[in-house]
Motif scaffolding. Structure first.
Motif, mmCIF file in Angstrom:
data_model
loop_
_atom_site.group_PDB
_atom_site.id
_atom_site.type_symbol
_atom_site.label_atom_id
_atom_site.label_comp_id
_atom_site.label_asym_id
_atom_site.label_seq_id
_atom_site.Cartn_x
_atom_site.Cartn_y
_atom_site.Cartn_z
ATOM 1 N N GLU A 548 -9.445 6.601 69.926
ATOM 2 C CA GLU A 548 -10.415 5.548 70.186
ATOM 3 C C GLU A 548 -10.556 4.657 68.955
ATOM 4 O O GLU A 548 -10.827 5.141 67.856
ATOM 5 C CB GLU A 548 -11.774 6.150 70.548
ATOM 6 C CG GLU A 548 -11.772 6.923 71.858
ATOM 7 C CD GLU A 548 -11.621 6.015 73.058
ATOM 8 O OE1 GLU A 548 -11.844 4.801 72.914
ATOM 9 O OE2 GLU A 548 -11.263 6.514 74.138
ATOM 10 N N LEU A 549 -10.390 3.367 69.157
ATOM 11 C CA LEU A 549 -10.532 2.395 68.071
ATOM 12 C C LEU A 549 -11.727 1.490 68.342
ATOM 13 O O LEU A 549 -11.676 0.280 68.164
ATOM 14 C CB LEU A 549 -9.249 1.562 67.947
ATOM 15 C CG LEU A 549 -8.007 2.298 67.473
ATOM 16 C CD1 LEU A 549 -6.763 1.439 67.660
ATOM 17 C CD2 LEU A 549 -8.135 2.699 66.018
ATOM 18 N N TYR A 551 -14.760 1.536 66.886
ATOM 19 C CA TYR A 551 -15.762 1.302 65.843
ATOM 20 C C TYR A 551 -15.115 1.142 64.473
ATOM 21 O O TYR A 551 -14.054 1.700 64.194
ATOM 22 C CB TYR A 551 -16.749 2.484 65.786
ATOM 23 C CG TYR A 551 -16.110 3.801 65.413
ATOM 24 C CD1 TYR A 551 -16.031 4.205 64.079
ATOM 25 C CD2 TYR A 551 -15.556 4.637 66.386
ATOM 26 C CE1 TYR A 551 -15.429 5.399 63.735
ATOM 27 C CE2 TYR A 551 -14.971 5.842 66.047
ATOM 28 C CZ TYR A 551 -14.913 6.218 64.723
ATOM 29 O OH TYR A 551 -14.308 7.402 64.386
ATOM 30 N N HIS A 553 -13.756 0.687 60.609
ATOM 31 C CA HIS A 553 -12.420 0.672 60.029
ATOM 32 C C HIS A 553 -11.697 1.955 60.403
ATOM 33 O O HIS A 553 -11.670 2.927 59.651
ATOM 34 C CB HIS A 553 -12.523 0.509 58.507
ATOM 35 C CG HIS A 553 -13.175 -0.769 58.077
ATOM 36 N ND1 HIS A 553 -12.666 -2.000 58.396
ATOM 37 C CD2 HIS A 553 -14.317 -1.009 57.378
ATOM 38 C CE1 HIS A 553 -13.447 -2.949 57.902
ATOM 39 N NE2 HIS A 553 -14.462 -2.366 57.277
ATOM 40 N N THR A 554 -11.100 1.952 61.578
ATOM 41 C CA THR A 554 -10.380 3.123 62.076
ATOM 42 C C THR A 554 -8.918 2.783 62.268
ATOM 43 O O THR A 554 -8.541 1.607 62.355
ATOM 44 C CB THR A 554 -10.982 3.609 63.408
ATOM 45 O OG1 THR A 554 -10.996 2.515 64.337
ATOM 46 C CG2 THR A 554 -12.402 4.125 63.207
ATOM 47 N N VAL A 556 -5.129 4.456 64.162
ATOM 48 C CA VAL A 556 -4.366 5.447 64.924
ATOM 49 C C VAL A 556 -2.903 5.282 64.534
ATOM 50 O O VAL A 556 -2.438 4.144 64.349
ATOM 51 C CB VAL A 556 -4.565 5.260 66.440
ATOM 52 C CG1 VAL A 556 -3.576 6.114 67.241
ATOM 53 C CG2 VAL A 556 -5.994 5.613 66.850
ATOM 54 N N GLY A 573 -9.270 12.261 60.085
ATOM 55 C CA GLY A 573 -10.295 11.906 59.121
ATOM 56 C C GLY A 573 -9.731 11.470 57.787
ATOM 57 O O GLY A 573 -10.485 11.022 56.912
ATOM 58 N N GLN A 575 -8.011 9.200 54.907
ATOM 59 C CA GLN A 575 -8.260 7.806 54.573
ATOM 60 C C GLN A 575 -6.961 7.151 54.093
ATOM 61 O O GLN A 575 -6.242 7.711 53.278
ATOM 62 C CB GLN A 575 -9.319 7.703 53.467
ATOM 63 C CG GLN A 575 -10.658 8.341 53.810
ATOM 64 C CD GLN A 575 -11.436 7.522 54.822
ATOM 65 O OE1 GLN A 575 -11.635 6.321 54.641
ATOM 66 N NE2 GLN A 575 -11.884 8.161 55.893
ATOM 67 N N LEU A 588 -9.288 2.980 55.801
ATOM 68 C CA LEU A 588 -9.287 3.200 57.251
ATOM 69 C C LEU A 588 -9.291 4.692 57.535
ATOM 70 O O LEU A 588 -8.581 5.453 56.883
ATOM 71 C CB LEU A 588 -8.048 2.552 57.885
ATOM 72 C CG LEU A 588 -7.794 1.074 57.545
ATOM 73 C CD1 LEU A 588 -6.443 0.642 58.081
ATOM 74 C CD2 LEU A 588 -8.901 0.195 58.105
ATOM 75 N N GLU A 589 -10.065 5.072 58.538
ATOM 76 C CA GLU A 589 -10.161 6.486 58.892
ATOM 77 C C GLU A 589 -9.187 6.819 60.026
ATOM 78 O O GLU A 589 -9.181 6.144 61.065
ATOM 79 C CB GLU A 589 -11.583 6.836 59.326
ATOM 80 C CG GLU A 589 -11.744 8.296 59.742
ATOM 81 C CD GLU A 589 -13.109 8.599 60.317
ATOM 82 O OE1 GLU A 589 -13.325 9.733 60.804
ATOM 83 O OE2 GLU A 589 -13.978 7.692 60.299
ATOM 84 N N LEU A 590 -8.370 7.843 59.825
ATOM 85 C CA LEU A 590 -7.436 8.273 60.861
ATOM 86 C C LEU A 590 -8.202 9.003 61.956
ATOM 87 O O LEU A 590 -8.799 10.057 61.712
ATOM 88 C CB LEU A 590 -6.373 9.201 60.259
ATOM 89 C CG LEU A 590 -5.337 9.765 61.238
ATOM 90 C CD1 LEU A 590 -4.479 8.643 61.814
ATOM 91 C CD2 LEU A 590 -4.469 10.819 60.565
ATOM 92 N N VAL A 591 -8.188 8.439 63.176
ATOM 93 C CA VAL A 591 -8.936 9.044 64.281
ATOM 94 C C VAL A 591 -8.032 9.597 65.378
ATOM 95 O O VAL A 591 -8.530 10.196 66.335
ATOM 96 C CB VAL A 591 -9.922 8.024 64.895
ATOM 97 C CG1 VAL A 591 -10.963 7.618 63.874
ATOM 98 C CG2 VAL A 591 -9.182 6.797 65.441
#
Length: 799
Positions: A548-549, A551, A553-554, A556, A573, A575, A588-591
């Motif tokens: 899910e992108l 929200y 600074h995420t 994939v 999670g 960075q 950016l956070e890896l989700v």
């Protein structure tokens, strides 16, 4: 001498007219062989031989960066790179930079999406192309002018401006900014490929160039400097770039240079040479067939030739007359081949899903005419000379005797020619078989996304006015919501581009905690911006996390990225950010991790990819994907209406089912498979006809021998077996000779083969079996005719 030649010509024409069936068969055979050669040579001429429509095109050189460790073969360069290379005055007369971008042109309130070339000062001087009307930019890219000038193509001038004579000085709104038309460029200029208007490289382009590599460079080398000398200078220039930009030019990255034709033609050169070899084989097979027909005809003319020689005709006169006959046949076949080849080439553009550039023409010119004439002359020499010499070599007494010795009819020469036909046919069949199997294998490739029940289209977020990022985001959201509200729509999403686009923006990145040396080892992934529900709409599987992108600074990544950076379990999670360790880009956070998607062709591996939220940076041109519950056919009108309602002034472009994307990705393979298969079928028909002719002629002249055998008690089955054994024996010898030739050809076309080996045993076994079956069928009719021979009539026949 002229009178003698005219007399021989009249005699040859009268002799051929007495045998219309023979003439029709020979001319048809030659038409097929010469026509195939004429068609392929027209393509080769257009791509490889006809010069580019630029001044002294052989002096044009393209410059690229190569970075094998990053998978970059022909990478772009930056503006600082261009400035450093521009100092090489001794090597280059001119050096220019350019890049292709999509723009929106507003003419009389009607928007059009077009491809534009953003070019540096010396672009047109480098190519040696001058405007047909007006002037070029005259340094507008270099400062002093606003840079708001535009050059348009002649086709755009005709189409959008109605060929207005007052075109110079007219206003052209491009992406909401007014520009002035200062010149019209001939359509022969197709650089960047597909461009219909040209703009100066703006200051924004230069500033972007200081941070990213997106420029293509083309240079005109000095007349006394060869391409080899340019390539010899590349290591020194690479060192200068490395010294000026150490972060952008590590040890693994270096400059490379290509001449313009190699860049444009690429691997098509190998394909075309293979096709030329194949049609050359077809011409040989046609010549062999005609030679066999001539041998049979000369056997029937043996008594006539002997009488002429008894009356005082010399052997050279006999040979000359027989060659005139072959020359007339070759001339008719050459004319027919030219018509067939011209017709085939005229149909080629309609089979291609891409528009041919203006400089590329497959029309007939003197080279094609000369090649066709050469092919016709070759047939005279290959097919006519040997049989003519053979026919005139017999003695008068031998020719006046009654012929028909069963043991000599269908002699070694004719049988050897059939063996050659079979061998060459195997080569062509194997080539077609390997291409067909490769095409089938490619159709089974999973592109990484679902193609059923899904449509895609593009929207230019322009609307005739300048657009801010917030404005574009609002319109994207409105379009997506309106699409989702359509009855029968399961989901919809926006994206910065579509899969299988064959182009993408790349970036570099750093993982939190990496040193500068560690970051240098990271791959350069593709950067994609996608909206909510993008992965679900396209059926791209989520293999870890949520994907899910929605929200902040995420980010994939795909599986190819995960395997390169985190070979074990991905640290959700983690960075990372774009750029090097000192980059100011946000973390950016890896989700999530998703499956791989093919972007550069079904025969290419998936590249490491970063997916970012589209709402963080909405591009000017946005793609939309829509998944429906049923068949997507019939949705075009509903989609166009929904876009117009959600964002008035916008329009949906190129609405298509995603299955069409995979079909378009296979167009080159489809065309090649079609050509290979067509040539193979022609060769097979010619070979089968040649084998049938030899066996039929042999049976006809072995009537007495067959009659004797049957009178002595041989059964029909025995006679049938004897005749078929001859046909199968010739085929078996041809297969033995053709097998190593086919292996050599398969090795040469290995780069075109996908999913199987070049010596694929199933392909070889199936096609060799097919040739044996065809030879069996070709021998059945004359063999059955042999079993019906009446022994009494055969024994009374002349010998």
């Amino acid at each position: 001498m002229t009178d003698i030649w005219l007399r021989d010509l009249r005699l040859a024409a009268r002799g051929l007219l007495r045998k219309p069936a023979f003439c029709l068969l020979a001319v048809t055979t030659l038409t097929l062989g010469i026509g195939a050669n004429s068609a392929i040579f027209s393509i080769v001429n257009g791509l490889l031989l006809r010069p580019f429509p630029y001044e002294q095109p052989d002096q044009l050189v393209t410059l690229w960066s190569t970075w094998p460790e990053k998978g970059v073969e022909r990478g772009s360069l930056s503006w600082p790179d261009f400035e450093v290379l521009g100092e090489q005055d001794r090597i280059f007369q001119h050096l220019a930079a350019f890049h292709l971008k999509d723009v929106n042109l507003m003419v009389d309130g009607v928007p059009s999406r077009l491809s534009a070339g953003a070019v540096s000062d010396e672009f047109f001087d480098t190519l040696g192309v001058a405007p047909s009307r007006g002037r070029s930019f005259e340094g507008s890219a270099g400062g002093g002018r606003s840079g708001h000038e535009v050059l348009i193509s002649e086709s755009l001038w005709r189409r959008n401006y109605g060929s207005r004579q007052d075109i110079l000085g007219l206003r052209a709104d491009i992406d909401g900014t007014p520009h002035t038309v200062v010149g019209v460029i001939p359509d022969r200029l197709d650089l960047p490929q597909g461009a219909q208007l040209w703009l100066p490289l703006s200051m924004q382009d230069r500033q972007a160039g200081s941070h990213a590599s997106f420029l293509s460079l083309i240079a005109r080398r000095s007349p006394e400097v060869s391409l080899e000398q340019v390539q010899a200078e590349l290591p020194r220039w690479t060192e200068k770039l490395r010294a000026s930009q150490p972060e952008g030019w590590p040890e693994e990255r270096y400059l490379s240079a290509l001449d313009l034709r190699t860049l444009r033609v690429g691997d098509m050169r190998t394909v075309l040479l293979i096709l030329m070899g194949m049609v050359g084989f077809i011409l040989l097979i046609a010549c062999v067939n005609v030679a066999n027909l001539l041998i049979a005809r000369h056997e029937d003319q043996r008594r006539e030739i002997a009488i002429s020689m008894a009356l005082g005709a010399q052997r050279r006169q006999i040979v000359r007359r027989l060659l005139w006959e072959m020359g007339l046949l070759a001339a008719a076949g050459g004319l027919g081949g030219l018509l067939v080849g011209s017709w085939g080439v005229s149909k080629l553009p309609g089979l291609l899903p891409v528009e041919l550039p203006a400089w590329l023409s497959f029309s007939l010119d003197l080279k094609v005419l000369a090649a066709t004439a050469g092919a016709a002359l070759t047939t005279v020499l290959l097919a006519g000379l040997g049989p003519a010499l053979r026919a005139a070599s017999g003695g008068v007494e031998q020719g006046l005797r009654e012929t028909g010795n069963a043991t000599t009819i269908g002699g070694k020469g004719r049988k050897a020619l059939v063996v050659v036909e079979i061998a060459l046919s195997l080569v062509l069949l194997v080539g077609a078989g390997l291409m067909t199997r490769s095409f089938w294998q490619l159709r089974q490739v999973d592109p990484g996304f679902a193609t059923e029940h899904t449509l895609a289209f593009e929207v230019d977020l322009f609307g005739g006015r300048p657009s801010s990022a917030d404005d574009r985001l609002q319109r994207v959201d409105a379009i997506v919501e309106r699409l989702r509200a359509l009855p029968g729509v399961e989901s919809a999403a926006a994206a910065g581009g579509l899969p299988l686009s064959f182009s993408a923006q790349s970036t570099n990145f750093t993982v939190l905690g990496q040193t500068a040396d560690q970051a240098q080892g990271n791959p350069h992934p593709i950067l994609k911006r996608v909206g909510d529900d993008y992965f679900a709409t396209l059926g791209i599987p989520v293999t870890a996390g949520t994907g899910e992108l929605r929200y902040g600074h995420t980010v994939v990544v795909n599986e190819a990225f995960r395997q390169r950076v985190w070979p074990s379990k991905p640290p959700l999670g983690a960075q990372l950010r774009r750029g090097g360790p000192d980059s100011s880009e946000p973390w950016l956070e890896l989700v999530g991790v998703v499956g791989d998607v093919l972007d550069f062709g079904l025969d290419k591996e998936s590249q490491p990819t970063l997916y970012l939220p589209i709402r963080s940076e909405v591009p000017q041109q946005v793609s939309f994907v829509v998944r429906t519950h049923g068949s997507p056919e019939g949705w075009v009108a509903s989609i166009r209406r929904a876009v117009d309602e959600a964002a008035p002034g916008e329009a949906a472009h190129e609405v298509l089912a995603l299955s069409e994307l995979t079909d378009k990705a296979l167009w080159r393979w489809r065309i090649l498979t079609y050509l290979f298969a067509t040539f193979a079928v022609i060769a097979l028909v010619l070979a089968a006809g040649g084998l049938y002719g030899v066996v039929s002629y042999t049976v006809a002249r072995q009537t007495k021998e067959i009659g004797i055998r049957m009178a002595l008690g041989s059964s029909s089955t025995h006679v049938l077996t004897m005749v078929l054994r001859q046909a199968l024996g010739l085929t078996a010898v041809g297969l033995c000779i053709g097998l190593p030739l086919a292996l050599g050809m398969s090795k040469a076309m290995e780069s075109l083969i996908f999913g199987i080996g070049f010596a694929d045993p199933w392909t070889y076994g199936l096609l060799m079996g097919a040739l044996l079956l065809v030879s069996l069928v070709a021998g059945v009719v004359p063999a059955r005719r042999a079993t019906k021979v009446d022994p009494n009539r055969a024994l009374r026949a002349e010998t």
